[in-house]
Design a protein around this motif. Sequence first.
Motif, PDB file in Angstrom:
ATOM      1  N   THR A 114       0.822  -1.206   0.000  1.00  0.00           N
ATOM      2  CA  THR A 114       0.000   0.000   0.000  1.00  0.00           C
ATOM      3  C   THR A 114       0.855   1.255   0.000  1.00  0.00           C
ATOM      4  O   THR A 114       0.570   2.221  -0.725  1.00  0.00           O
ATOM      5  CB  THR A 114      -0.935   0.005   1.223  1.00  0.00           C
TER       6      THR A 114
ATOM      7  N   GLY B  64      -0.072   6.414   2.880  1.00  0.00           N
ATOM      8  CA  GLY B  64      -0.160   5.006   2.498  1.00  0.00           C
ATOM      9  C   GLY B  64      -0.197   4.096   3.705  1.00  0.00           C
ATOM     10  O   GLY B  64      -0.962   3.123   3.754  1.00  0.00           O
TER      11      GLY B  64
ATOM     12  N   ALA C  15      -3.285   1.692   4.903  1.00  0.00           N
ATOM     13  CA  ALA C  15      -3.072   0.266   5.156  1.00  0.00           C
ATOM     14  C   ALA C  15      -3.469  -0.106   6.580  1.00  0.00           C
ATOM     15  O   ALA C  15      -4.031  -1.186   6.816  1.00  0.00           O
ATOM     16  CB  ALA C  15      -1.610  -0.091   4.914  1.00  0.00           C
TER      17      ALA C  15
ATOM     18  N   LEU D 265      -7.332  -3.794  -1.043  1.00  0.00           N
ATOM     19  CA  LEU D 265      -6.645  -3.041  -2.089  1.00  0.00           C
ATOM     20  C   LEU D 265      -7.592  -2.566  -3.191  1.00  0.00           C
ATOM     21  O   LEU D 265      -7.165  -1.834  -4.080  1.00  0.00           O
ATOM     22  CB  LEU D 265      -5.522  -3.880  -2.701  1.00  0.00           C
TER      23      LEU D 265
ATOM     24  N   ILE E 169      -7.667   1.105  -3.407  1.00  0.00           N
ATOM     25  CA  ILE E 169      -6.545   1.753  -4.082  1.00  0.00           C
ATOM     26  C   ILE E 169      -6.160   0.909  -5.296  1.00  0.00           C
ATOM     27  O   ILE E 169      -4.987   0.694  -5.573  1.00  0.00           O
ATOM     28  CB  ILE E 169      -5.345   1.920  -3.131  1.00  0.00           C
TER      29      ILE E 169
ATOM     30  N   ALA F 133      -2.458   0.434  -7.030  1.00  0.00           N
ATOM     31  CA  ALA F 133      -1.922  -0.926  -6.997  1.00  0.00           C
ATOM     32  C   ALA F 133      -1.643  -1.443  -8.399  1.00  0.00           C
ATOM     33  O   ALA F 133      -0.614  -2.087  -8.647  1.00  0.00           O
ATOM     34  CB  ALA F 133      -2.901  -1.849  -6.274  1.00  0.00           C
TER      35      ALA F 133
END
Length: 451
Positions: A158, A237, A241, A282, A285, A289
């Motif tokens: 992440t 980030g 996460a 994920l 994002i 990713a």
Amino acid sequence: MGQPVRDYLLTLCVTAAVTYLLTGPVRKFAIVIGAMPAIRARDVHREPTPRLGGIAMFGGLCAGLIVADHLFNLNGVFELSNEPRALLSGAALIWLIGVLDDKFEIDALIKLGGQMIAAAVMVIQGLTILWLPIPGIGTVALTQWQGTLLTVALVVITINAVNFVDGLDGLAAGMVCIASAAFFLYTYRLWYGYGIEAAAPATLFAAILMGMCLGFLPHNMHPARIFMGDSGSMLIGLVLAAGAISITGQVDPDTMKIFEGGSERAATHAALPVFMPLLLPLTIIAIPAADLVLAIVRRTWNGQSPFAADRGHLHHRLLEIGHSHSRSVLIMYFWSALIAFGAVGYSVHSASLWIVLVIVGLSAVGLVLLLMPRFTPRAPHWAESFVPPRYRRRLPEEDAPEAQHASEGTQMTSPAPERASVAVGVSGVNGATAIGPRSRFTDRDHADSSR
């Protein structure tokens, strides 16, 4: 339910206000200490811009946690869970590494090691994945080592996904803000919809993360006056996460009462849409990713290090096909919102066909916008005073005096030397859309620092 929403809104506003007010002094501090790297070949901005915006964002994070600790509906998160302290410990470590990198440009492997240590610090303090609901199997308990490895991997992926996408003004902060907004809606529903106390820390983290991004965006929108740098991109980030880890594998499926009336395996398979944001954090994002995976594959295929910088990211490709800087950022915002809110909406009402139809329709709209780089919208006459000049309609009589003045100036001056051609999408001096060569910075190809 109304009072907790007001507390979250207050926490968000305080975080945004502190971040916004600190960014100006941080910008002056970055200029004084020389945290303004030279323009590099892969950069899209045309003037040296200070970094270290993560200092202001970390101040907003601390302010948000302090305010939440003193609110009646949120202080229980600090009393019943150690996760806020674990987040603050890991965030302080990753932020310090980012500040050093913004100033001294440390090696990529050292940063990777720091990311893993920050994740391990959070694991030691209890912020880790305990179990996973697997479709067709049921709830699988993880051993200590399995949970640790999975947690560290999720944090590192992440962080680097957000760091990789931080290439245009306002892009990373806006995309993470969109992702955290969608994640907030989901975790709030779990907490107050199902009464799951384990979802409270993730809800708080999402609200604070939105405040950090919203407070920094006014300074970072095109043309950016300051960059967040690695101190900011790695920080947001890690917070993103941490929210995913806090709720993934710590929410007991039995508390949602979805296993009643059948076997656990069948119920878990039937509840896949409900667990989608838990199993696949994920997805919020997905764009960063995907950019991360494509970058690793591209660089490895070309015989380069996965950490070697290049200009093949998604936002670079949008600029190359003709999109302006602002439009490229808005397109990335659109797809991030579509994926994040689409996943959350489908997890809530998976049986509704209209949700699927809306997602498909919006995807078609996004593809049309993606393939129309030269389309410039024009505002109606009544709204021209509210939009930037480039969106206003110019009358023919307005162009005549300028053309006449230009022709007179040409006759009185000698012909100017022909300029080098610039790629489509180049903006003014403060712009960040230049793709072609910039002769103003002769030594930029030798700069290899990260933004």
